[in-house]
Design an enzyme around this catalytic site. Structure first.
Site, PDB file in Angstrom:
ATOM      1  N   GLU A 152       0.756  -1.192   0.051  1.00 40.73           N
ATOM      2  CA  GLU A 152       0.037  -0.018  -0.071  1.00 40.73           C
ATOM      3  C   GLU A 152       0.739   1.367   0.026  1.00 40.73           C
ATOM      4  O   GLU A 152       0.624   1.992   0.969  1.00 40.73           O
ATOM      5  CB  GLU A 152      -0.975  -0.020   1.249  1.00 40.73           C
ATOM      6  CG  GLU A 152      -2.058  -1.091   1.153  1.00 40.73           C
ATOM      7  CD  GLU A 152      -3.134  -1.267   2.052  1.00 40.73           C
ATOM      8  OE1 GLU A 152      -2.819  -0.639   2.970  1.00 40.73           O
ATOM      9  OE2 GLU A 152      -4.168  -1.711   1.601  1.00 40.73           O
ATOM     10  N   GLU A 308      -6.613  -7.929  -0.949  1.00 39.36           N
ATOM     11  CA  GLU A 308      -7.025  -8.040   0.286  1.00 39.36           C
ATOM     12  C   GLU A 308      -8.575  -7.632   0.618  1.00 39.36           C
ATOM     13  O   GLU A 308      -9.058  -6.579  -0.146  1.00 39.36           O
ATOM     14  CB  GLU A 308      -6.321  -6.917   1.259  1.00 39.36           C
ATOM     15  CG  GLU A 308      -5.021  -7.357   1.482  1.00 39.36           C
ATOM     16  CD  GLU A 308      -4.145  -6.184   2.319  1.00 39.36           C
ATOM     17  OE1 GLU A 308      -4.904  -5.704   3.189  1.00 39.36           O
ATOM     18  OE2 GLU A 308      -3.022  -5.835   2.247  1.00 39.36           O
TER      19      GLU A 308
END
Ligand code: GLA
Length: 665
Positions: A152, A308
């Site tokens: 991320e 995710e």
């Protein structure tokens, strides 16, 4: 070039696997349970830097070797991560110049992840060393299916204001503008006499009295995206020296405003996204669908990876709601319906300690005697049956214009109204289309628009001349365009296009706007002839080729156009100058524009029924507490083999996927 799919067959199913938090006997139970659930891919090593390189330059791969061997022996593939989002504690102590500095000038602390400056040369050298060591060691490991760079980008360190970043920003500006005169012209620095004499005088937009040069702020955001992309490229290119497997990084579409993912998308071999439901929303699955459509659009229509999501509650929202029975399945299958070839979770086994111990997992603290575990096993079985959708495409007749630069620019300070919010307008239009069962793509305003019957621009405040011409050409060639207020106002430097608003879109829309009349917080205005109301915005529209479709019946612009239509070339351009109420106003107008544009869609279905076609498969996801019957469905149920000949009934909260021969009428 390496590509997708990453697995030899089927959809990828699994999650982040952090076995370093557990003794080795638990690992053996893990792989047994992975087999039971049908898990075939896990992301490993995401936060392992300090474990693999406990002292600078000293590596210990013992544990990772064993984990990868164990996974391989169990037939589970690895998505091997580079651990560079969480530098070791020694790195921080040894290289204090690499520490992250916020806008207020605070040096942010350690004891956390993402606590580094993306422009730091020390970070670059240290991360390159660990990535080289990993790639060299594991490139040929048979468990490996793909590489997962970092975690991320920009999650908590999107912008760094340290002296190293400031220097890198100045170098970036020199590169962009060549000489400082060009920078001054672009940023309009004669305003307040803020003309720069040299690049050395430019500072990043640190905390200052309000009214900081907008062009400076936008360029700093662009620079920051490039700084993170440079970090990614360094790692990706290092890996490519050793391995041909696909390389990706997990995005946070659309929930990381600072990352311009149009710029990112071309860097990865497969677009991967992390998505979590927002518990504060009444119907969070609509935002999920938007994120999934954006992910597919960034992937250029190719399959993407859901890297995710969660089996239940997260731990980082004010109120972390557990998923209700059936909700995880609906969520996962909605991502697959919208083009994901994987269903991955954070994380495999819930942590007992650390910052995320209250986050749900595939194996929850309650263990395998839990609803979550039973649902995880059942989902694995569903996904095996859905293997046949792998690689199939979703096509859309409608596109929504989404530009991160416009998002940033709209939300700088001192706009005509603080109610002008990018996501608010984007989501209003997205939701109305979702409820009409219309699947949409997202496009950058300079993209090829020819595949679409209708292009909607809900919030295009910043629009350069070229993208505006692109929209114009699209309409002339027979496309249909729907634009919402406060669009086409400024160029890429936040300079207002010359002449009356909406400068860049004046000609295509056939209107000018004489004055803005933002509304008070709870104020509404009425439109006629249909009974719709508007909020947030009203403005004095003058017709310049367009005709009025609706007028304001009251408010500051009573008697003047509220919605207009301009027939231009072979197409039409519609303009909406207020925030139509989502119930009647927006749905009604959109219905008419969709009809005018000839967009096909099923009619008469409940607006809580999600309907998406992916290749030959029709996904019907029922978000309501009552069953829904969908007419015109012919084919075979993928999960239960049911034969559908004319209609399909989707149980309350259930999902039906039909292998169809013909689309529903
Ligand atoms: C992100 C991160 C994960 C984890 C989850 C929790 O997606 O990538 O490491 O922190 O959030 O929701």
């Amino acid at each position: 070039m390496p590509g997708y799919p990453v697995l030899p067959e089927g959809l990828a199913y699994g999650g982040d696997y952090n076995p370093e938090q557990w003794p080795e006997e638990v690992w053996r139970e893990d792989v047994r349970l992975m087999r039971e659930a049908g898990v075939n891919l896990v992301t490993v090593g995401v936060f392992n830097w300090g474990l693999i390189e406990p002292e600078e330059g000293e590596f210990d791969f013992t544990r990772l070797d064993r984990i990868l061997d164990l996974l391989h022996s169990a037939g589970v593939y690895a998505d091997l991560a580079t651990p560079t989002s969480s530098p070791p504690t020694w790195f921080r102590r040894r290289y204090p110049g690499s520490r992250l500095v916020d806008r207020e000038g605070h040096v942010l602390g350690g004891g956390s992840r993402h606590s580094f400056c993306p422009s730091s040369p020390d970070y670059a050298a240290a991360s390159e060393r660990i990535v080289t060591a990993l790639a060299e060691r594991y490139a040929g490991h048979p468990a490996l299916a793909m590489w997962h760079v970092h975690n991320e980008y920009g999650w908590a360190n999107a912008h760094c204001y340290c002296p190293t970043s400031a220097e890198a920003f100045r170098a970036w500006l020199r590169d962009r503008y060549g000489d400082v005169g060009a920078l001054n012209a672009a940023w309009g620095t004669t305003f307040w006499g803020l003309t720069y004499g040299s690049f050395e005088e430019v500072e990043p937009p640190v905390a200052a009295p309000v009214g900081v040069i907008p062009g400076l702020q936008l360029d700093f955001m662009r620079f920051s995206v490039d700084a993170h992309i440079a970090c990614f490229r360094r790692e990706r290119d290092t890996i490519r020296r050793f391995s041909d497997l696909p390389v990706t990084t997990n995005f946070m579409i659309p929930n990381c405003k600072p990352m311009d993912y149009w710029r990112w998308a071309g860097e990865v071999d497969v677009v991967a996204n992390d998505h979590y439901l927002d518990s504060s929303r009444a119907e969070p699955h609509i935002e999920l669908a938007m994120a999934a459509d954006l992910s597919r659009s960034l992937a250029g229509g190719r399959p993407w990876m859901l890297m995710e999501h969660s089996t239940g509650a997260v731990n980082w929202q004010p109120r972390n709601l557990a998923k209700r029975p059936g909700e995880m399945r609906r969520n996962t299958l909605a991502h697959v319906a919208r083009g994901s070839d994987s269903a991955m979770f954070f994380q495999w086994r819930a942590s007992r300690y650390g910052a995320e111990k209250f986050h749900s997992a595939m194996v929850p603290h309650a263990g395998t005697g839990s609803r979550i575990w039973r649902d995880v096993v059942a989902l694995g079985a569903d996904l095996r049956k859905l293997a046949e959708v792998r690689g199939a495409r979703v096509t859309a007749e409608v596109a929504l214009v989404w530009d991160w630069e416009s998002y940033w620019a709209l939300e700088l300070e001192w706009r005509p109204s603080s109610d002008l919010r990018f996501r608010e307008r984007m989501e209003a239009y997205y939701e109305a289309l979702w409820r009409e069962h219309v699947t949409v793509d997202f496009v950058h305003p300079s993209a090829d628009l020819s595949p679409y019957r209708l292009v909607v621009a809900p919030s295009s405040y910043l629009l350069g001349e070229e993208p505006a011409k692109n929209l114009h050409r699209y309409v002339e060639a027979g496309g249909h365009l729907l634009v919402s207020y406060f669009s086409g106002i400024v160029d890429e430097n936040d300079t207002i296009h010359a002449g009356p608003y909406p400068g860049a879109l004046r000609e295509v829309l056939g209107v000018t706007v004489e004055e803005f009349h933002p509304l008070r917080e709870d104020e509404t205005v009425t439109l006629e002839p249909f009974p719709a109301t508007g909020r947030i915005w009203s403005e004095r529209v003058r017709l310049a080729g367009a005709r009025a479709v609706h007028e304001f019946a009251d408010g500051p612009d009573a008697g003047h156009p509220a919605v207009t239509r301009h027939d231009l070339g072979a197409g039409s351009a519609w303009y909406v100058s207020t925030a139509l109420d989502p119930g009647t106003g927006l749905r009604d107008l959109l219905g008419r524009v969709l009809d005018h544009a000839g967009v096909s869609r099923p009619r008469g279905l409940p607006d809580t029924l999600e309907l998406v076609r992916r290749g030959d498969h029709l996904f019907l996801i029922n978000h309501a507490e009552t069953p829904a019957t969908v007419p015109g469905v012919t084919g075979t149920g993928v999960f239960d083999g049911a034969a559908y000949d004319g209609s399909a009934t989707v149980p309350a909260g259930g999902v039906v996927v039909v292998r169809t021969q013909a689309p529903p009428s």
